[in-house]
Design a protein around this motif. Structure first.
Motif, mmCIF file in Angstrom:
data_model
loop_
_atom_site.group_PDB
_atom_site.id
_atom_site.type_symbol
_atom_site.label_atom_id
_atom_site.label_comp_id
_atom_site.label_asym_id
_atom_site.label_seq_id
_atom_site.Cartn_x
_atom_site.Cartn_y
_atom_site.Cartn_z
ATOM 1 N N SER A 1 0.818 -1.211 0.000
ATOM 2 C CA SER A 1 0.000 0.000 0.000
ATOM 3 C C SER A 1 0.849 1.256 0.000
ATOM 4 C CB SER A 1 -0.910 0.002 1.219
ATOM 5 O OG SER A 1 -0.124 -0.027 2.380
ATOM 6 N N ARG A 2 2.138 1.122 0.268
ATOM 7 C CA ARG A 2 2.981 2.303 0.319
ATOM 8 C C ARG A 2 3.797 2.493 -0.959
ATOM 9 N NH1 ARG A 2 6.332 3.587 5.630
ATOM 10 N NH2 ARG A 2 7.569 1.768 5.139
ATOM 11 N N CYS A 3 4.524 1.430 -1.359
ATOM 12 C CA CYS A 3 5.395 1.641 -2.524
ATOM 13 C C CYS A 3 4.814 1.020 -3.787
ATOM 14 C CB CYS A 3 6.797 1.091 -2.255
ATOM 15 S SG CYS A 3 6.903 -0.692 -2.144
ATOM 16 N N MET A 4 3.654 0.393 -3.686
ATOM 17 C CA MET A 4 2.942 -0.155 -4.842
ATOM 18 C C MET A 4 3.660 -1.329 -5.515
ATOM 19 S SD MET A 4 0.355 1.675 -4.770
ATOM 20 C CE MET A 4 -0.007 3.125 -3.796
ATOM 21 N N GLY A 5 4.737 -1.791 -4.917
ATOM 22 C CA GLY A 5 5.407 -2.955 -5.475
ATOM 23 C C GLY A 5 4.650 -4.218 -5.107
ATOM 24 N N SER A 6 4.772 -5.263 -5.920
ATOM 25 C CA SER A 6 4.084 -6.502 -5.548
ATOM 26 C C SER A 6 5.101 -7.481 -4.981
ATOM 27 C CB SER A 6 3.359 -7.097 -6.747
ATOM 28 O OG SER A 6 4.275 -7.491 -7.712
ATOM 29 N N PHE A 7 4.668 -8.240 -3.993
ATOM 30 C CA PHE A 7 5.590 -9.167 -3.336
ATOM 31 C C PHE A 7 4.816 -10.317 -2.722
ATOM 32 C CE2 PHE A 7 4.661 -8.061 1.098
ATOM 33 C CZ PHE A 7 3.961 -6.878 0.917
ATOM 34 N N TYR A 8 5.542 -11.315 -2.228
ATOM 35 C CA TYR A 8 4.929 -12.463 -1.562
ATOM 36 C C TYR A 8 5.268 -12.427 -0.081
ATOM 37 C CZ TYR A 8 4.044 -14.382 -6.168
ATOM 38 O OH TYR A 8 3.590 -14.582 -7.433
ATOM 39 N N GLN A 9 4.466 -13.168 0.707
ATOM 40 C CA GLN A 9 4.691 -13.173 2.153
ATOM 41 C C GLN A 9 6.077 -13.725 2.479
ATOM 42 O OE1 GLN A 9 1.823 -15.463 4.397
ATOM 43 N NE2 GLN A 9 1.732 -13.813 5.901
ATOM 44 N N ARG A 10 6.430 -14.818 1.814
ATOM 45 C CA ARG A 10 7.810 -15.307 1.832
ATOM 46 C C ARG A 10 8.304 -15.210 0.398
ATOM 47 N NH1 ARG A 10 7.141 -14.457 6.128
ATOM 48 N NH2 ARG A 10 7.022 -15.788 7.952
ATOM 49 N N LYS A 11 9.619 -15.115 0.215
ATOM 50 C CA LYS A 11 10.115 -15.008 -1.150
ATOM 51 C C LYS A 11 9.562 -16.171 -1.972
ATOM 52 C CE LYS A 11 14.211 -12.405 -0.116
ATOM 53 N NZ LYS A 11 15.615 -12.494 0.284
ATOM 54 N N TYR A 12 9.151 -15.848 -3.203
ATOM 55 C CA TYR A 12 8.411 -16.815 -4.010
ATOM 56 C C TYR A 12 9.285 -18.013 -4.356
ATOM 57 C CZ TYR A 12 5.399 -18.558 -7.720
ATOM 58 O OH TYR A 12 4.594 -19.337 -8.490
ATOM 59 N N ASN A 13 8.812 -19.213 -4.036
ATOM 60 C CA ASN A 13 9.543 -20.453 -4.318
ATOM 61 C C ASN A 13 11.012 -20.357 -3.921
ATOM 62 O OD1 ASN A 13 7.440 -21.894 -5.221
ATOM 63 N ND2 ASN A 13 7.917 -21.702 -7.405
ATOM 64 N N SER A 14 11.236 -19.819 -2.745
ATOM 65 C CA SER A 14 12.595 -19.485 -2.325
ATOM 66 C C SER A 14 13.569 -20.663 -2.418
ATOM 67 C CB SER A 14 12.542 -18.955 -0.891
ATOM 68 O OG SER A 14 13.791 -18.957 -0.325
ATOM 69 N N LEU A 15 13.166 -21.799 -1.867
ATOM 70 C CA LEU A 15 14.108 -22.925 -1.822
ATOM 71 C C LEU A 15 14.455 -23.426 -3.210
ATOM 72 C CD1 LEU A 15 12.883 -25.034 1.217
ATOM 73 C CD2 LEU A 15 14.607 -23.260 1.102
ATOM 74 N N GLN A 16 13.431 -23.522 -4.082
ATOM 75 C CA GLN A 16 13.692 -24.006 -5.444
ATOM 76 C C GLN A 16 14.645 -23.077 -6.175
ATOM 77 O OE1 GLN A 16 10.728 -24.199 -3.990
ATOM 78 N NE2 GLN A 16 9.298 -25.520 -5.099
ATOM 79 N N TYR A 17 14.372 -21.781 -6.096
ATOM 80 C CA TYR A 17 15.224 -20.817 -6.792
ATOM 81 C C TYR A 17 16.649 -20.875 -6.265
ATOM 82 C CZ TYR A 17 11.728 -18.347 -9.558
ATOM 83 O OH TYR A 17 10.794 -18.021 -10.486
ATOM 84 N N THR A 18 16.787 -20.890 -4.934
ATOM 85 C CA THR A 18 18.128 -20.928 -4.351
ATOM 86 C C THR A 18 18.875 -22.159 -4.824
ATOM 87 O OG1 THR A 18 17.135 -19.961 -2.406
ATOM 88 C CG2 THR A 18 19.385 -20.689 -2.196
ATOM 89 N N PHE A 19 18.178 -23.299 -4.782
ATOM 90 C CA PHE A 19 18.811 -24.553 -5.181
ATOM 91 C C PHE A 19 19.248 -24.489 -6.638
ATOM 92 C CE2 PHE A 19 18.942 -28.957 -6.532
ATOM 93 C CZ PHE A 19 19.635 -29.534 -5.487
ATOM 94 N N ALA A 20 18.368 -23.971 -7.506
ATOM 95 C CA ALA A 20 18.673 -23.948 -8.935
ATOM 96 C C ALA A 20 19.853 -23.025 -9.246
ATOM 97 C CB ALA A 20 17.448 -23.505 -9.717
ATOM 98 N N TRP A 21 19.828 -21.814 -8.697
ATOM 99 C CA TRP A 21 20.945 -20.883 -8.941
ATOM 100 C C TRP A 21 22.247 -21.470 -8.424
ATOM 101 C CZ3 TRP A 21 20.418 -17.511 -12.460
ATOM 102 C CH2 TRP A 21 19.293 -16.714 -12.593
#
Lengths: 212, 216
Positions: free
Chosen positions: A29-49
């Motif tokens: 509501s402040r900066c109008m950016g969109s985000f997720y409660q936890r980083k989206y698919n965090s573990l999968q992304y971390t593992f893949a990178w």
């Protein structure tokens, strides 16, 4: 412990405003950016990178990173043989710095993030306090592995004395930068809050077992 | 009591998601999370003034830091020196496109964009010229948080100087001095910028008091 998630709230990663969760992705509501409660698919992304970074790290060590031409004769050096040369010349502090920045830090980062992902996934011997500190160190160390790339870039530009001596970069430099950038992406996509979430779930399960 | 009428405000820890009531802080104070010990919110001293001046100084120093030669070598009667910008040009000339572009991004472009961003923000606050577009601007500014690598480049300079001292004659130029000062300025400018304060001010200026704060 009272957490934002348990109250149905979420923290905007950009402007740090606490928002109400209606549906994901949330619009702040402040900066109008969109985000997720936890980083989206965090573990999968971390593992893949991380996996990609590990793969790129192999050619980075096998190919020469720097080629020195002296009177027209090329002499190739990989990361490790370059460090060996420093030791031969007695430049120990530089040898230690380069070894730390280009071998220990990337490897520690890759291994450390794999361990963190594994810990969050299985919840085995999870100590969120200690592990989130490890994550911080890994995140902080990330850019410092670019050191070797910058050194080679400087050497290529400055040591350019025509036929007498010149320096060229080897193919390993590209793989090495890829490794560093991918580990930075991996560290950015890991969410340390998952460590605490998992611990919370575990302690709740324990309490439930005790009461039954 | 005026304070009780204000809607209740929350802060959540970025690292462990613990939720707290928003603490009232004076300048120079910071609040730490009781669960994981990381900093929750911080009120930096004299943030706007300091980041304005540091970033202005940084932008002035930018030109000599990039264009003046950093150092030179002399070997067998030949002399050669190079600046940061030369580095990028030579690397492009010799077909090392990847390191050239990365060097340009991490050691030139990102620091410049961050400095001018900090200058623009602190300028608008200092002279009270707030625009709604600043909300988007500041959000975009956060994307570059991890990618300025001037300090790493500085260590790179030190290492390659050591390397070159071994078998050549090395000369240090004015470029190195201005590069070091540029590094100091850009570090101080981004350290002085108080993000929480800026966001709160922007919110008060442009957004309706929020409903999300009132749920208890």
């Amino acid at each position: 412990m009272r957490t934002a998630k348990s109250k149905g709230l979420a923290l905007c990663p950009k402007c740090h405003k606490v928002n109400k969760v209606v549906s994901e992705p949330i619009q702040c509501s402040r900066c109008m950016g969109s985000f997720y409660q936890r980083k989206y698919n965090s573990l999968q992304y971390t593992f893949a990178w991380n996996l990609a970074a590990l793969l790129a790290f192999i050619p980075a060590n096998l190919y020469p990173i720097m080629v020195v031409y002296q009177l027209g004769v090329p002499k190739e050096a990989t990361i490790l043989s370059g460090i060996g040369e420093f030791i031969d010349h007695g430049l120990y502090p530089i040898a230690v710095i380069i070894f730390t920045a280009s071998i220990i830090v990337p490897l520690m980062k890759i291994i450390g993030l794999f361990v963190l992902v594994y810990k969050v996934h299985t919840g085995m011997r999870l100590k969120p306090n200690k592990h989130s500190k490890i994550y911080h160190i890994l995140e902080f160390l990330g850019p410092w592995s670019m050191l070797d790339v910058f050194v080679v870039a400087l050497m290529v530009t400055i040591v350019e004395l025509g036929f007498v001596t010149s320096v060229a970069a080897g193919p390993a430099i590209n793989y090495f930068t890829i490794t560093v950038i991918f580990t930075m992406f991996a560290a950015n996509s890991f969410d340390p809050r998952l460590l605490w979430d998992k611990k919370e779930i575990q302690s709740k399960e324990k309490n439930a077992l005790k009461t039954t | 009591m005026t304070q009780k009428k204000q809607p209740k405000q929350w802060v959540a820890c970025q690292q462990c998601d613990a939720l707290f009531d928003k603490p009232l802080l004076k300048q120079g104070q910071s609040a730490k999370c009781t669960r994981c010990g990381s900093v929750l919110v911080e009120r930096k001293v004299d943030s706007i003034e300091r980041s304005f001046h540091w970033s202005l100084a940084g932008l002035i120093l930018m030109l000599p830091a990039i264009l003046l030669p950093l150092m030179g070598v002399t070997l067998a009667g030949q002399h050669h020196q190079a600046s940061l910008f030369d580095c990028v040009l030579v690397l492009i000339e010799r077909d090392f496109f990847m390191i050239a572009s990365l060097l340009f991004l991490f050691a030139i472009a990102v620091p410049i964009v961050r400095l001018s961003g900090a200058l623009y923000l602190s300028y608008s606050f200092k002279f009270n010229r707030l625009k709604p577009s600043l909300l988007n601007f500041f959000r975009a500014y956060h994307h570059l948080d991890h990618w300025a690598m001037l300090n790493v480049f500085m260590l790179g300079i030190v290492v390659s100087m050591y390397k070159l001292l071994d078998d050549t004659e090395l000369s240090v130029n004015l470029g190195l001095l201005s590069f070091i000062l540029w590094l100091v300025c850009s570090t101080m400018a981004s350290a002085a910028l108080d993000q929480d304060y800026i966001w709160e001010e922007l919110e008060q200026a442009f957004l309706e008091p929020n409903t999300t704060d009132e749920i208890a």
